[in-house]
Design an enzyme around this catalytic site. Sequence first.
Site, PDB file in Angstrom:
ATOM      1  N   TYR A   1       0.854  -1.199   0.000  1.00 23.85           N
ATOM      2  CA  TYR A   1       0.000   0.000   0.000  1.00 23.85           C
ATOM      3  C   TYR A   1       0.881   1.239   0.000  1.00 23.85           C
ATOM      4  CZ  TYR A   1      -5.012  -0.790   0.352  1.00 23.85           C
ATOM      5  OH  TYR A   1      -6.324  -1.044   0.057  1.00 23.85           O
TER       6      TYR A   1
ATOM      7  N   GLU B   1      -0.371   4.841  -0.407  1.00 20.24           N
ATOM      8  CA  GLU B   1      -1.113   6.103  -0.543  1.00 20.24           C
ATOM      9  C   GLU B   1      -0.176   7.290  -0.385  1.00 20.24           C
ATOM     10  OE1 GLU B   1      -2.249   3.609   1.334  1.00 20.24           O
ATOM     11  OE2 GLU B   1      -4.440   3.609   1.434  1.00 20.24           O
TER      12      GLU B   1
ATOM     13  N   ASP C   1      -7.150  14.525 -24.344  1.00 15.97           N
ATOM     14  CA  ASP C   1      -7.202  13.119 -23.947  1.00 15.97           C
ATOM     15  C   ASP C   1      -6.600  12.341 -25.115  1.00 15.97           C
ATOM     16  OD1 ASP C   1      -7.799  10.486 -23.563  1.00 15.97           O
ATOM     17  OD2 ASP C   1      -9.878  10.806 -22.947  1.00 15.97           O
TER      18      ASP C   1
ATOM     19  N   THR D   1      -4.484   6.843 -21.420  1.00 14.44           N
ATOM     20  CA  THR D   1      -4.248   5.493 -20.919  1.00 14.44           C
ATOM     21  C   THR D   1      -2.818   5.137 -21.285  1.00 14.44           C
ATOM     22  OG1 THR D   1      -5.105   4.627 -22.993  1.00 14.44           O
ATOM     23  CG2 THR D   1      -6.629   4.644 -21.136  1.00 14.44           C
TER      24      THR D   1
ATOM     25  N   LYS E   1      -2.552   1.509 -24.844  1.00 15.24           N
ATOM     26  CA  LYS E   1      -2.969   1.430 -26.256  1.00 15.24           C
ATOM     27  C   LYS E   1      -1.717   1.540 -27.121  1.00 15.24           C
ATOM     28  CE  LYS E   1      -7.679   3.043 -25.385  1.00 15.24           C
ATOM     29  NZ  LYS E   1      -7.834   3.775 -24.127  1.00 15.24           N
TER      30      LYS E   1
ATOM     31  N   ARG F   1      -2.159  -1.888 -18.460  1.00 14.51           N
ATOM     32  CA  ARG F   1      -3.441  -1.176 -18.392  1.00 14.51           C
ATOM     33  C   ARG F   1      -3.341  -0.140 -17.285  1.00 14.51           C
ATOM     34  NH1 ARG F   1      -6.554  -3.861 -21.822  1.00 14.51           N
ATOM     35  NH2 ARG F   1      -8.176  -2.321 -21.573  1.00 14.51           N
TER      36      ARG F   1
HETATM   37  N1  DSN Z   1     -12.430   1.154 -24.881  1.00 11.63           N
HETATM   38  C1  DSN Z   1     -11.504   2.116 -25.441  1.00 11.63           C
HETATM   39  C2  DSN Z   1     -11.451   2.045 -26.919  1.00 11.63           C
HETATM   40  O1  DSN Z   1     -11.577   0.960 -27.441  1.00 11.63           O
HETATM   41  O2  DSN Z   1     -11.257   3.054 -27.580  1.00 11.63           O
HETATM   42  C3  DSN Z   1     -11.762   3.511 -25.033  1.00 11.63           C
HETATM   43  O3  DSN Z   1     -12.177   3.600 -23.739  1.00 11.63           O
END
Ligand code: DSN
Length: 421
Positions: free
Chosen positions: A54, A56, A201, A228, A231, A237
């Site tokens: 943990y 925090e 974003d 994120t 990707k 993730r």
């Molecule tokens: N689920 C993601 C996507 O496929 O673009 C976005 O949140």
Amino acid sequence: MPTYTSLQTEDPAIYEALVGEMKRQTEGVEMIASENYVSPAVLECMGTVFNNKYSEGYPGKRYYAGQEFTDAVENLAIERAKQLFDAAHANVQPHAGAPANVAMYFALLEPGDTVMGMDLSHGGHLTHGHPVTYLTKIFKFIRYKMKDIETGEIDYDEMRQVALKEKPKMILAGFSAYPRELNYAKMKAIADEVGAVTVADMAHIAGLIAGKVLRNPFHDGFDVITTTTHKTLRGPRGGMILTREAELGKKIDKSVFPGFQGGPIMQMVAAKAVAFGEALKPEFRQYAKQVVVNSKHLAAYLMVKGVKLVTNGTDNHLMLIDCVKSWNLGGNEIETLFDRIGITLNKNMIANDTRKPMDPSGVRLGTPAITTRGMKEKEMEKLADFMLTAVASRADETALLKLHEEVKTFCRKFPVPGITT
Ligand code: DSN
């Protein structure tokens, strides 16, 4: 490379599902534009004892003792993220993209404030103000759209007119299904006129920005970037928030913790550090370049074969097929058909779609994962041919079974990182 021997003994049901998933990933073509394959080092890091801790707070200012190693990995993740994106501040604790956006909104806005974001059907994201999200109970969202869906150009004139009238406190760039580059400088100029904070974003394109293939919104004066990490950036993730100036970073940190989240998921923070280290290497820049080369090549090849793409091409890693115009079929039918031959993509609404989200007119596909497997332009043509043959043979079960076997044989030539079976 994990061996999974303990899992096999302790929980055969989960082990079997894992083996099935490894086989699916190895024998199939992953064309969901938001997915990718992490490196063995990132994969190993996610399964470490950092899970047990943990933490925090932030490095040097934690609520619990025993943080010498968690501080080290979080500091490395922060420094590498700042270097990758020319940021003054990085918060690497958001558990995913949606929590990163929620923390960002609460850091920068008051309840009732107005946010201007891209319309979902024109490529925006649920967290940019779709009515099904709780965010719309707290903030007011107004939308901008494409002016011309044949080119994908955003209607910046209308955006300015609406902004002057509605006085948004935030202008939000970014998307999950838009194949073109944005003009951040124009958005920033509109935001400056109305005194709005600018947020990009860049979840979908973070790897392409890190790889210097697409423009970095900070270079046009944007204030904040959310993303994120899993990707195009090819990490674990998770989510992340970056600021161009350090001062704003303090508000972001308070909002992520204690404002919104509890303890960070420290094995993911460590894996983010590993992925960011990989993204700083020249090989990653080459990867990002090839993602876009492959995407443009696939788009051009499909169009030559008579397939109708929304915006008639792509500048990034993804494209949208208008299935109704291309084949007089719905996106759902195409998703199911391609899945039968081992090509995975997703049904998607297209601009001004008259159909429903669960049965829209389009499908979205992209090249990040297949490029990680080493596929290049020649393979893009092969994949397009598989898809077109599937459409032409959709009533012929035997032909589809044969095609599926061909796809499996093709895939075996391109190993998936982290899978040895
Ligand atoms: N689920 C993601 C996507 O496929 O673009 C976005 O949140």
